[in-house]
Design an enzyme around this catalytic site. Structure first.
Site, PDB file in Angstrom:
ATOM      1  N   ARG A  30      -9.486   1.246   8.996  1.00  0.00           N
ATOM      2  CA  ARG A  30      -9.032  -0.116   9.262  1.00  0.00           C
ATOM      3  C   ARG A  30     -10.048  -0.909  10.068  1.00  0.00           C
ATOM      4  O   ARG A  30      -9.799  -2.061  10.384  1.00  0.00           O
ATOM      5  CB  ARG A  30      -7.755  -0.043  10.093  1.00  0.00           C
ATOM      6  CG  ARG A  30      -6.513  -0.402   9.325  1.00  0.00           C
ATOM      7  CD  ARG A  30      -5.386  -0.126  10.280  1.00  0.00           C
ATOM      8  NE  ARG A  30      -4.247  -0.908  10.019  1.00  0.00           N
ATOM      9  CZ  ARG A  30      -3.169  -0.478   9.383  1.00  0.00           C
ATOM     10  NH1 ARG A  30      -3.147   0.728   8.880  1.00  0.00           N
ATOM     11  NH2 ARG A  30      -2.132  -1.244   9.245  1.00  0.00           N
ATOM     12  N   ARG A  54      11.841  -5.805   4.700  1.00  0.00           N
ATOM     13  CA  ARG A  54      11.668  -4.349   4.550  1.00  0.00           C
ATOM     14  C   ARG A  54      12.675  -3.569   5.394  1.00  0.00           C
ATOM     15  O   ARG A  54      12.958  -3.915   6.531  1.00  0.00           O
ATOM     16  CB  ARG A  54      10.263  -3.941   4.989  1.00  0.00           C
ATOM     17  CG  ARG A  54      10.141  -2.410   5.073  1.00  0.00           C
ATOM     18  CD  ARG A  54       8.767  -1.886   5.273  1.00  0.00           C
ATOM     19  NE  ARG A  54       8.012  -2.580   6.277  1.00  0.00           N
ATOM     20  CZ  ARG A  54       6.685  -2.571   6.316  1.00  0.00           C
ATOM     21  NH1 ARG A  54       6.017  -1.930   5.399  1.00  0.00           N
ATOM     22  NH2 ARG A  54       6.044  -3.213   7.259  1.00  0.00           N
ATOM     23  N   LYS A  69       0.838  -1.211   0.000  1.00  0.00           N
ATOM     24  CA  LYS A  69       0.000   0.000   0.000  1.00  0.00           C
ATOM     25  C   LYS A  69       0.870   1.257   0.000  1.00  0.00           C
ATOM     26  O   LYS A  69       0.661   2.168  -0.782  1.00  0.00           O
ATOM     27  CB  LYS A  69      -0.884   0.080   1.258  1.00  0.00           C
ATOM     28  CG  LYS A  69      -1.809  -1.071   1.497  1.00  0.00           C
ATOM     29  CD  LYS A  69      -2.624  -0.870   2.758  1.00  0.00           C
ATOM     30  CE  LYS A  69      -1.824  -0.891   4.052  1.00  0.00           C
ATOM     31  NZ  LYS A  69      -1.197  -2.181   4.391  1.00  0.00           N
TER      32      LYS A  69
HETATM   33  P1  AP5 Z   1       1.057   0.757   8.874  1.00  0.00           P
HETATM   34  O1  AP5 Z   1       2.286   1.552   8.844  1.00  0.00           O
HETATM   35  O2  AP5 Z   1      -0.125   1.216   8.109  1.00  0.00           O
HETATM   36  O3  AP5 Z   1       1.454  -0.734   8.515  1.00  0.00           O
HETATM   37  P2  AP5 Z   1       0.674  -1.896   7.763  1.00  0.00           P
HETATM   38  O4  AP5 Z   1      -0.717  -1.720   7.348  1.00  0.00           O
HETATM   39  O5  AP5 Z   1       0.944  -3.035   8.662  1.00  0.00           O
HETATM   40  O6  AP5 Z   1       1.308  -1.887   6.415  1.00  0.00           O
HETATM   41  P3  AP5 Z   1       2.801  -1.939   6.088  1.00  0.00           P
HETATM   42  O7  AP5 Z   1       3.415  -0.570   6.196  1.00  0.00           O
HETATM   43  O8  AP5 Z   1       3.471  -3.040   6.873  1.00  0.00           O
HETATM   44  O9  AP5 Z   1       2.767  -2.463   4.616  1.00  0.00           O
HETATM   45  P4  AP5 Z   1       2.422  -1.773   3.218  1.00  0.00           P
HETATM   46  O10 AP5 Z   1       1.217  -2.436   2.663  1.00  0.00           O
HETATM   47  O11 AP5 Z   1       2.417  -0.275   3.289  1.00  0.00           O
HETATM   48  O12 AP5 Z   1       3.664  -2.302   2.395  1.00  0.00           O
HETATM   49  P5  AP5 Z   1       4.976  -1.555   1.891  1.00  0.00           P
HETATM   50  O13 AP5 Z   1       4.642  -0.687   0.728  1.00  0.00           O
HETATM   51  O14 AP5 Z   1       5.720  -0.923   3.036  1.00  0.00           O
HETATM   52  O15 AP5 Z   1       0.547   0.576  10.386  1.00  0.00           O
HETATM   53  C1  AP5 Z   1       1.445   0.243  11.436  1.00  0.00           C
HETATM   54  C2  AP5 Z   1       0.695   0.230  12.761  1.00  0.00           C
HETATM   55  O16 AP5 Z   1       0.139   1.535  13.028  1.00  0.00           O
HETATM   56  C3  AP5 Z   1      -0.519  -0.717  12.818  1.00  0.00           C
HETATM   57  O17 AP5 Z   1      -0.148  -2.031  13.151  1.00  0.00           O
HETATM   58  C4  AP5 Z   1      -1.348  -0.034  13.920  1.00  0.00           C
HETATM   59  O18 AP5 Z   1      -0.855  -0.315  15.192  1.00  0.00           O
HETATM   60  C5  AP5 Z   1      -1.142   1.448  13.637  1.00  0.00           C
HETATM   61  N1  AP5 Z   1      -2.164   1.996  12.713  1.00  0.00           N
HETATM   62  C6  AP5 Z   1      -1.965   2.507  11.468  1.00  0.00           C
HETATM   63  N2  AP5 Z   1      -3.124   2.901  10.916  1.00  0.00           N
HETATM   64  C7  AP5 Z   1      -4.087   2.638  11.829  1.00  0.00           C
HETATM   65  C8  AP5 Z   1      -5.491   2.783  11.827  1.00  0.00           C
HETATM   66  N3  AP5 Z   1      -6.147   3.301  10.773  1.00  0.00           N
HETATM   67  N4  AP5 Z   1      -6.176   2.384  12.924  1.00  0.00           N
HETATM   68  C9  AP5 Z   1      -5.547   1.877  13.998  1.00  0.00           C
HETATM   69  N5  AP5 Z   1      -4.203   1.690  14.066  1.00  0.00           N
HETATM   70  C10 AP5 Z   1      -3.479   2.068  12.975  1.00  0.00           C
HETATM   71  O19 AP5 Z   1       5.798  -2.803   1.333  1.00  0.00           O
HETATM   72  C11 AP5 Z   1       6.343  -3.770   2.221  1.00  0.00           C
HETATM   73  C12 AP5 Z   1       7.743  -4.207   1.718  1.00  0.00           C
HETATM   74  O20 AP5 Z   1       7.605  -4.901   0.476  1.00  0.00           O
HETATM   75  C13 AP5 Z   1       8.707  -3.053   1.440  1.00  0.00           C
HETATM   76  O21 AP5 Z   1      10.011  -3.463   1.778  1.00  0.00           O
HETATM   77  C14 AP5 Z   1       8.614  -2.822  -0.082  1.00  0.00           C
HETATM   78  O22 AP5 Z   1       9.810  -2.302  -0.616  1.00  0.00           O
HETATM   79  C15 AP5 Z   1       8.305  -4.237  -0.578  1.00  0.00           C
HETATM   80  N6  AP5 Z   1       7.404  -4.263  -1.737  1.00  0.00           N
HETATM   81  C16 AP5 Z   1       6.333  -3.454  -1.961  1.00  0.00           C
HETATM   82  N7  AP5 Z   1       5.727  -3.797  -3.122  1.00  0.00           N
HETATM   83  C17 AP5 Z   1       6.431  -4.853  -3.624  1.00  0.00           C
HETATM   84  C18 AP5 Z   1       6.295  -5.665  -4.790  1.00  0.00           C
HETATM   85  N8  AP5 Z   1       5.306  -5.466  -5.682  1.00  0.00           N
HETATM   86  N9  AP5 Z   1       7.165  -6.672  -4.991  1.00  0.00           N
HETATM   87  C19 AP5 Z   1       8.161  -6.895  -4.105  1.00  0.00           C
HETATM   88  N10 AP5 Z   1       8.354  -6.152  -2.977  1.00  0.00           N
HETATM   89  C20 AP5 Z   1       7.502  -5.149  -2.737  1.00  0.00           C
END
Ligand code: AP5
Length: 216
Positions: free
Chosen positions: A88, A127, A13
């Site tokens: 969420r 990551r 995302k």
């Molecule tokens: P948040 O920061 O939103 O984390 P998340 O939803 O767990 O999502 P991520 O950041 O882990 O993943 P992403 O989908 O953004 O993937 P990314 O692009 O980084 O939330 C963290 C915490 O905050 C929550 O647990 C909660 O406690 C709190 N929180 C946040 N919002 C909240 C809400 N609304 N309500 C309540 N609490 C909340 O990619 C991941 C990795 O994969 C990277 O290394 C990237 O380089 C790699 N990658 C990306 N795309 C590809 C691809 N196509 N192929 C290969 N690798 C890829």
């Protein structure tokens, strides 16, 4: 264009939202980034949020809804925005609906990214993020030119505290229980656009642009 990005942790995302908002000059509102910043600065919100985040639980709805409402009222959001990681829960989605109603605006698309669970785990465990400018990397899929350092600003790369194997499993369970019901919620409102996010990030970005711009 007013967009919402949902999907499980690690689905990409943030990566896609960053690419889209930089190219189309939209504000990128990522609640995870805002909360991590608050934790780093030890603000009252950060102090409340930290324990929830470290465990992989969601931060209480009221805190997050207030943050988003305040941000959406900023002048730069008048012509559009991309919400990344919010809402969420069904409660957050209902609250957002009320906020947007009061502002007399609506959402154009809710993009839901999907990919198999093992891919999510591999992505999260590899990551790395820049501790200074927030740029995202992956040790295998998207490595920096110089290992351990950011291409953009040269600062050291760090691993997020909630990216450990045990916390990742909890975050995926929290997603299934609390966030996955939003798929039906937005499908019923004819706003849901599903994108298979297993593949090259540039190819996923092409699908994303085609999905949101073709339909607008
Ligand atoms: P948040 O920061 O939103 O984390 P998340 O939803 O767990 O999502 P991520 O950041 O882990 O993943 P992403 O989908 O953004 O993937 P990314 O692009 O980084 O939330 C963290 C915490 O905050 C929550 O647990 C909660 O406690 C709190 N929180 C946040 N919002 C909240 C809400 N609304 N309500 C309540 N609490 C909340 O990619 C991941 C990795 O994969 C990277 O290394 C990237 O380089 C790699 N990658 C990306 N795309 C590809 C691809 N196509 N192929 C290969 N690798 C890829």
């Amino acid at each position: 264009m007013r967009l919402i990005f949902i999907g499980p942790p690690g689905v990409g995302k943030g990566t896609q939202a960053k690419m889209l908002t930089e190219k189309h000059r939209l504000p990128h509102i990522a609640t995870g980034d805002i909360l991590r910043n608050a934790v780093r600065q030890q603000t009252p919100i950060g102090l409340q949020a930290k324990a929830h985040m470290d465990r992989g639980d969601l931060v209480p709805d009221k805190i997050v809804v207030d943050i988003v409402e305040e941000r959406l009222r900023d002048a730069d959001c008048r012509d559009g925005f991309a919400l990344d990681g919010f809402p969420r829960t069904i409660e957050q989605a209902n609250a957002l609906e009320q906020v947007l109603k009061r502002m007399a605006i609506g959402v154009d698309h809710v993009v839901c990214f999907t990919t198999p669970r093992q891919v999510l785990i591999d992505r999260i465990s590899g990551r790395r993020a820049c501790g200074s400018c927030g740029s995202n990397y992956h040790v295998v899929n998207l490595p920096p030119k110089r290992e351990g350092f950011c291409d953009r600003c040269g600062s050291a790369l760090i691993q997020r505290k909630d990216d450990t194997a045990a916390t990742v499993a909890d975050r995926l369970d929290v997603y299934d229980r609390q966030t996955a019901p939003l798929v039906r919620y937005y499908r019923e409102r004819s706003l849901l656009r599903e994108i298979d996010a297993d593949g090259d990030p540039r190819e996923i970005f092409r699908k994303l642009e085609e999905t949101v711009w073709r339909r607008s």
